[in-house]
Design a protein around this motif. Structure first.
Motif, PDB file in Angstrom:
ATOM      1  N   GLY A  99       0.817  -1.215   0.000  1.00 41.89           N
ATOM      2  CA  GLY A  99       0.000   0.000   0.000  1.00 41.89           C
ATOM      3  C   GLY A  99       0.843   1.254   0.000  1.00 41.89           C
ATOM      4  N   ASP A 100       1.956   1.235   0.744  1.00 44.94           N
ATOM      5  CA  ASP A 100       2.842   2.396   0.778  1.00 44.94           C
ATOM      6  C   ASP A 100       3.644   2.540  -0.511  1.00 44.94           C
ATOM      7  OD1 ASP A 100       2.087   3.311   3.276  1.00 44.94           O
ATOM      8  OD2 ASP A 100       3.562   2.095   4.340  1.00 44.94           O
ATOM      9  N   PHE A 101       3.734   1.472  -1.302  1.00 43.38           N
ATOM     10  CA  PHE A 101       4.383   1.601  -2.603  1.00 43.38           C
ATOM     11  C   PHE A 101       3.423   2.193  -3.631  1.00 43.38           C
ATOM     12  CE2 PHE A 101       4.906  -0.170  -6.895  1.00 43.38           C
ATOM     13  CZ  PHE A 101       6.119   0.406  -7.232  1.00 43.38           C
ATOM     14  N   PHE A 102       2.196   1.657  -3.699  1.00 45.06           N
ATOM     15  CA  PHE A 102       1.229   2.137  -4.697  1.00 45.06           C
ATOM     16  C   PHE A 102       0.615   3.478  -4.308  1.00 45.06           C
ATOM     17  CE2 PHE A 102       1.273  -2.438  -5.694  1.00 45.06           C
ATOM     18  CZ  PHE A 102       1.489  -2.365  -7.061  1.00 45.06           C
ATOM     19  N   GLY A 103       0.735   3.854  -3.067  1.00 47.78           N
ATOM     20  CA  GLY A 103       0.210   5.123  -2.581  1.00 47.78           C
ATOM     21  C   GLY A 103       0.596   5.276  -1.126  1.00 47.78           C
ATOM     22  N   GLU A 104      -0.371   5.564  -0.292  1.00 48.91           N
ATOM     23  CA  GLU A 104      -0.190   5.584   1.161  1.00 48.91           C
ATOM     24  C   GLU A 104      -1.210   4.626   1.767  1.00 48.91           C
ATOM     25  OE1 GLU A 104      -0.868   8.537   5.009  1.00 48.91           O
ATOM     26  OE2 GLU A 104      -0.798   9.397   2.976  1.00 48.91           O
ATOM     27  N   PHE A 105      -0.741   3.615   2.486  1.00 45.78           N
ATOM     28  CA  PHE A 105      -1.639   2.601   3.038  1.00 45.78           C
ATOM     29  C   PHE A 105      -2.599   3.218   4.052  1.00 45.78           C
ATOM     30  CE2 PHE A 105      -2.703  -0.387   6.438  1.00 45.78           C
ATOM     31  CZ  PHE A 105      -3.270  -1.420   5.715  1.00 45.78           C
ATOM     32  N   LEU A 106      -3.893   2.856   3.930  1.00 44.36           N
ATOM     33  CA  LEU A 106      -4.908   3.321   4.862  1.00 44.36           C
ATOM     34  C   LEU A 106      -5.598   2.172   5.594  1.00 44.36           C
ATOM     35  CD1 LEU A 106      -6.682   6.115   2.752  1.00 44.36           C
ATOM     36  CD2 LEU A 106      -4.933   6.407   4.523  1.00 44.36           C
ATOM     37  N   VAL A 117      -2.924  12.652  -6.934  1.00 47.98           N
ATOM     38  CA  VAL A 117      -3.396  12.676  -8.322  1.00 47.98           C
ATOM     39  C   VAL A 117      -2.436  13.394  -9.250  1.00 47.98           C
ATOM     40  CG1 VAL A 117      -5.807  12.515  -7.597  1.00 47.98           C
ATOM     41  CG2 VAL A 117      -4.780  14.776  -7.963  1.00 47.98           C
ATOM     42  N   ARG A 118      -1.387  14.005  -8.717  1.00 44.81           N
ATOM     43  CA  ARG A 118      -0.387  14.650  -9.559  1.00 44.81           C
ATOM     44  C   ARG A 118       0.641  13.655 -10.069  1.00 44.81           C
ATOM     45  NH1 ARG A 118       0.990  19.096  -5.072  1.00 44.81           N
ATOM     46  NH2 ARG A 118       0.798  17.161  -3.874  1.00 44.81           N
ATOM     47  N   ARG A 119       0.554  12.409  -9.586  1.00 41.22           N
ATOM     48  CA  ARG A 119       1.498  11.373  -9.996  1.00 41.22           C
ATOM     49  C   ARG A 119       0.767  10.300 -10.800  1.00 41.22           C
ATOM     50  NH1 ARG A 119       5.452   9.405  -5.424  1.00 41.22           N
ATOM     51  NH2 ARG A 119       6.554   8.826  -7.353  1.00 41.22           N
ATOM     52  N   PRO A 120       1.442   9.653 -11.736  1.00 44.42           N
ATOM     53  CA  PRO A 120       0.789   8.603 -12.526  1.00 44.42           C
ATOM     54  C   PRO A 120       0.363   7.421 -11.660  1.00 44.42           C
ATOM     55  CG  PRO A 120       2.862   9.323 -13.538  1.00 44.42           C
ATOM     56  CD  PRO A 120       2.826   9.931 -12.178  1.00 44.42           C
ATOM     57  N   VAL A 138       1.864   7.192 -30.514  1.00 45.87           N
ATOM     58  CA  VAL A 138       2.041   7.458 -29.090  1.00 45.87           C
ATOM     59  C   VAL A 138       1.794   6.169 -28.315  1.00 45.87           C
ATOM     60  CG1 VAL A 138       1.271   8.822 -27.127  1.00 45.87           C
ATOM     61  CG2 VAL A 138       1.292   9.838 -29.406  1.00 45.87           C
ATOM     62  N   ALA A 139       2.762   5.783 -27.519  1.00 46.38           N
ATOM     63  CA  ALA A 139       2.630   4.567 -26.719  1.00 46.38           C
ATOM     64  C   ALA A 139       1.666   4.813 -25.563  1.00 46.38           C
ATOM     65  CB  ALA A 139       3.993   4.140 -26.192  1.00 46.38           C
ATOM     66  N   LYS A 140       0.701   3.923 -25.420  1.00 49.89           N
ATOM     67  CA  LYS A 140      -0.249   4.000 -24.319  1.00 49.89           C
ATOM     68  C   LYS A 140       0.072   2.874 -23.337  1.00 49.89           C
ATOM     69  CE  LYS A 140      -3.903   6.133 -27.063  1.00 49.89           C
ATOM     70  NZ  LYS A 140      -5.323   6.105 -27.468  1.00 49.89           N
ATOM     71  N   GLU A 141       0.767   3.246 -22.253  1.00 43.79           N
ATOM     72  CA  GLU A 141       1.248   2.269 -21.286  1.00 43.79           C
ATOM     73  C   GLU A 141       0.261   2.020 -20.154  1.00 43.79           C
ATOM     74  OE1 GLU A 141       5.125   3.350 -20.002  1.00 43.79           O
ATOM     75  OE2 GLU A 141       5.877   3.707 -22.042  1.00 43.79           O
ATOM     76  N   TRP A 142      -0.850   2.722 -20.158  1.00 37.17           N
ATOM     77  CA  TRP A 142      -1.938   2.493 -19.214  1.00 37.17           C
ATOM     78  C   TRP A 142      -3.190   2.117 -20.008  1.00 37.17           C
ATOM     79  CZ3 TRP A 142       1.980   5.814 -18.525  1.00 37.17           C
ATOM     80  CH2 TRP A 142       2.597   5.868 -17.278  1.00 37.17           C
ATOM     81  N   LEU A 161     -12.732   3.385 -10.668  1.00 40.54           N
ATOM     82  CA  LEU A 161     -11.858   4.382 -11.259  1.00 40.54           C
ATOM     83  C   LEU A 161     -12.579   5.074 -12.409  1.00 40.54           C
ATOM     84  CD1 LEU A 161      -8.943   5.507 -11.144  1.00 40.54           C
ATOM     85  CD2 LEU A 161      -8.315   3.732 -12.800  1.00 40.54           C
ATOM     86  N   GLY A 162     -12.545   6.389 -12.421  1.00 41.36           N
ATOM     87  CA  GLY A 162     -13.195   7.149 -13.482  1.00 41.36           C
ATOM     88  C   GLY A 162     -12.247   7.390 -14.633  1.00 41.36           C
ATOM     89  N   TYR A 163     -12.319   8.585 -15.212  1.00 46.70           N
ATOM     90  CA  TYR A 163     -11.438   8.960 -16.307  1.00 46.70           C
ATOM     91  C   TYR A 163      -9.973   8.919 -15.877  1.00 46.70           C
ATOM     92  CZ  TYR A 163     -15.137  10.838 -19.347  1.00 46.70           C
ATOM     93  OH  TYR A 163     -16.208  10.994 -20.182  1.00 46.70           O
ATOM     94  N   PHE A 164      -9.112   8.488 -16.762  1.00 41.07           N
ATOM     95  CA  PHE A 164      -7.681   8.674 -16.577  1.00 41.07           C
ATOM     96  C   PHE A 164      -7.021   8.596 -17.943  1.00 41.07           C
ATOM     97  CE2 PHE A 164      -8.279   4.135 -16.356  1.00 41.07           C
ATOM     98  CZ  PHE A 164      -7.149   3.577 -16.938  1.00 41.07           C
ATOM     99  N   CYS A 165      -5.780   9.058 -18.010  1.00 37.36           N
ATOM    100  CA  CYS A 165      -5.074   9.166 -19.286  1.00 37.36           C
ATOM    101  C   CYS A 165      -4.298   7.892 -19.574  1.00 37.36           C
ATOM    102  CB  CYS A 165      -4.133  10.368 -19.244  1.00 37.36           C
ATOM    103  SG  CYS A 165      -3.236  10.626 -20.783  1.00 37.36           S
ATOM    104  N   PHE A 166      -4.523   7.313 -20.757  1.00 37.68           N
ATOM    105  CA  PHE A 166      -3.813   6.103 -21.164  1.00 37.68           C
ATOM    106  C   PHE A 166      -2.371   6.387 -21.582  1.00 37.68           C
ATOM    107  CE2 PHE A 166      -7.818   3.557 -22.591  1.00 37.68           C
ATOM    108  CZ  PHE A 166      -8.277   3.615 -21.288  1.00 37.68           C
ATOM    109  N   VAL A 167      -2.043   7.674 -21.787  1.00 36.77           N
ATOM    110  CA  VAL A 167      -0.709   8.031 -22.257  1.00 36.77           C
ATOM    111  C   VAL A 167       0.241   8.307 -21.097  1.00 36.77           C
ATOM    112  CG1 VAL A 167       0.640   9.708 -23.601  1.00 36.77           C
ATOM    113  CG2 VAL A 167      -1.601   8.934 -24.418  1.00 36.77           C
ATOM    114  N   CYS A 168      -0.210   9.112 -20.107  1.00 33.88           N
ATOM    115  CA  CYS A 168       0.666   9.488 -18.991  1.00 33.88           C
ATOM    116  C   CYS A 168       0.243   8.894 -17.655  1.00 33.88           C
ATOM    117  CB  CYS A 168       0.762  11.006 -18.873  1.00 33.88           C
ATOM    118  SG  CYS A 168      -0.781  11.803 -18.385  1.00 33.88           S
ATOM    119  N   GLY A 169      -0.948   8.285 -17.581  1.00 32.62           N
ATOM    120  CA  GLY A 169      -1.368   7.623 -16.356  1.00 32.62           C
ATOM    121  C   GLY A 169      -1.935   8.524 -15.282  1.00 32.62           C
TER     122      GLY A 169
END
Length: 323
Positions: free
Chosen positions: A148-155, A178-181, A233-237, A205-213
């Protein structure tokens, strides 16, 4: 008349700067002791588009159904102040997220005592995630805290998700910036030198960008995508980051995806007991938290309080108070 003119000239020559800069201290305790925003949340939607405020208020009123009513006021362009009239209603909304309108995620924060609403930073979102591909023996809460602390902050760790013999994934709640991919995977190394890779799927999960995450926009408003228009353009998400819909505990509803994504859009349907009568209700939002997400609220009590009007009833949330 000359006497008055001379007086005006003398007054104009007076220097009051020293008086203005002199320290001034109020007598006694004059500061407000009560936090007037104690039952308020401040929020904004992650979208580059304009929000239809009236439609949003009606939709969120129909979803939240606050027992004691609430008020939503736009205090700055895109910034909304949510005032509740009972703490339980406020906590139910705060802990039951993430919420969205028109697939735009809603960021919500409490307002600290003495803080002005517009100064509260709105960059974080609490969200439940599923950790897949964990081998047997790695489903513990200790592992969940580190991941949890790797993917975000564990709650929070969902212990009830591990009640069956076959555990497909671990479920934890994290807080993301939300400022980070969005983080997608993590390679784990065992003590014996072997390794495996876990993947993270995000619930509701709602809208998100497939290009920058980023969840703050879609490809339509992505600078990286626009700079490379015409090039590949590579879409990594992708949509594989979205966790499959889960059944809402004790409510007899399941969120079903029924449409294709267009610029990140997913159309969802809420199937409730009314389906038996032939009425399929379409919605872009999830109805509410699971039992473990409801901050101690009793399921039967929530069912009774949230039953409210039928989904086709229009509710104006601009200033609703229960009489």
């Amino acid at each position: 008349m000359a006497r008055y003119q001379n007086l005006d000239e003398q007054m104009a020559d007076l220097n009051i700067e020293e008086e203005e800069n002199e320290d001034f201290v109020f007598d006694g305790d004059v500061e407000e002791e009560v936090n007037k925003y104690e039952l308020c949340l401040i929020g904004r939607y992650l979208t580059e588009k304009n929000i239809n405020t009236r439609a949003m208020k009606t939709k969120m009123a129909d979803i939240w159904k606050p027992a004691m009513g609430m008020t939503i006021k736009e205090i700055d362009p895109g910034i909304f102040l949510l005032q509740f009239y009972h703490k339980e209603d406020m906590l139910w909304v705060l802990n039951g997220g993430p919420w969205s309108f028109d697939n735009a995620m809603l960021l919500l924060e409490r307002i600290p005592s003495g803080e002005e609403p517009l100064k509260v930073p709105l960059w974080f979102m609490n969200i439940w995630v599923q950790i897949h591909n964990l081998p047997s023996g790695f489903m513990s809460e200790a592992v969940g805290k580190q991941l949890g602390d790797f993917f975000g902050e564990f709650l929070m760790y969902d212990a009830k998700n591990n009640t069956s013999i076959w555990r497909e994934f671990m479920r934890i709640q994290i807080r993301i910036d939300v400022r980070r991919p969005l983080k997608r995977r993590k390679k784990i190394k065992r003590k014996d030198g072997s390794d495996f890779t876990v993947t993270c799927k995000y619930e509701r999960l709602g809208y998100f960008c497939f290009v920058c995450g980023l969840v703050t926009h879609t490809e339509r408003f992505c600078r990286r995508f626009m700079d490379k228009r015409g090039d590949e353009v590579a879409k990594e998400w992708g949509v594989w980051l979205e966790a499959p819909p889960r059944k809402v505990a004790g409510q007899g509803r399941r969120e079903i995806r029924i449409g294709r994504r267009k610029w990140g859009e997913i159309i969802t349907a809420q199937l409730s007991p009314s389906v038996v009568a032939g009425a399929i209700q379409i919605s872009n939002n999830y109805i509410g938290p699971d039992a473990e997400e409801s901050s101690g609220l009793n399921i039967e009590d929530r069912k009774r309080r949230r039953s409210g009007p039928a989904s086709n009833t229009v509710m104006d949330i601009n200033d609703i108070r229960k009489s």
